[in-house]
Scaffold this motif. Structure first.
Motif, PDB file in Angstrom:
ATOM      1  N   LYS A  93     -34.143   8.659  -4.673  1.00  0.00           N
ATOM      2  CA  LYS A  93     -34.172   9.269  -5.993  1.00  0.00           C
ATOM      3  C   LYS A  93     -35.601   9.636  -6.383  1.00  0.00           C
ATOM      4  N   VAL A 145     -35.113  18.105 -14.179  1.00  0.00           N
ATOM      5  CA  VAL A 145     -34.702  17.758 -12.812  1.00  0.00           C
ATOM      6  C   VAL A 145     -33.618  16.689 -12.843  1.00  0.00           C
ATOM      7  N   THR A 149     -29.726  17.479 -11.639  1.00  0.00           N
ATOM      8  CA  THR A 149     -29.187  16.818 -10.447  1.00  0.00           C
ATOM      9  C   THR A 149     -28.115  15.784 -10.783  1.00  0.00           C
ATOM     10  N   ASN A 150     -27.945  15.503 -12.069  1.00  0.00           N
ATOM     11  CA  ASN A 150     -26.940  14.512 -12.473  1.00  0.00           C
ATOM     12  C   ASN A 150     -25.856  15.106 -13.358  1.00  0.00           C
TER      13      ASN A 150
END
Length: 153
Positions: A93, A145, A149-150
């Motif tokens: 991560k 970001v 990405t989530n």
């Protein structure tokens, strides 16, 4: 020599978060903080270090980073992050922040000192206050970001 104190906070993890930074060098003292609408504690811990290093204008400075984040300190001091880099951060991560950190790390002579969080260390306590206050501000920024990405955009 520059002393860089950092802390990150996140309520909910992920949730609203923020970072706090104190830069100290001789008579110079600067505080920096910022809040984000949804992020993680580890992202804020790492972002705090990045922001602090970015605030140093001259290259090749000796910087001691004081942090209560084992995630950040161990990743660098135990050289894990360099292995992650070689493997393209596969399965890791916060690649964006680690790449940002590594660029800054090359510019200065950086060392780390771990401080126990919430144990009365004055600068760590102040950074925690800054991070928590920033996470509760009305003008929270978007951690683009993380949200992209989530799936939280």
């Amino acid at each position: 020599m520059i002393q860089l104190y950092t802390d990150g906070a996140s309520s909910g993890n992920p949730g609203p978060g923020g970072y706090g930074v104190i830069l100290r060098s001789g008579p110079h003292y600067k505080e920096i903080s910022e809040g984000f609408r949804i992020t993680t504690n580890n992202r804020m811990e790492l972002l705090a270090v990045c922001i602090g290093l970015e605030a140093i204008k001259k290259p090749n400075q000796t910087v001691t980073v004081y942090s209560d984040s084992k995630y950040v300190i161990d990743s660098v001091e135990k050289k894990w992050v360099f292995g992650w880099l070689k493997k393209g951060f596969e399965g890791k991560k916060n690649k964006d922040l680690w790449l940002r950190f590594l660029q800054l790390y090359k510019i200065h002579k950086v060392s780390f000192i771990w401080v126990k969080g919430h144990a009365g260390h004055p600068e760590n306590e102040r950074c925690d206050q800054l991070a928590v206050l920033a996470s509760k501000s009305k003008d929270l920024k978007i951690d683009t970001v993380f949200e992209a990405t989530n799936g939280n955009t």
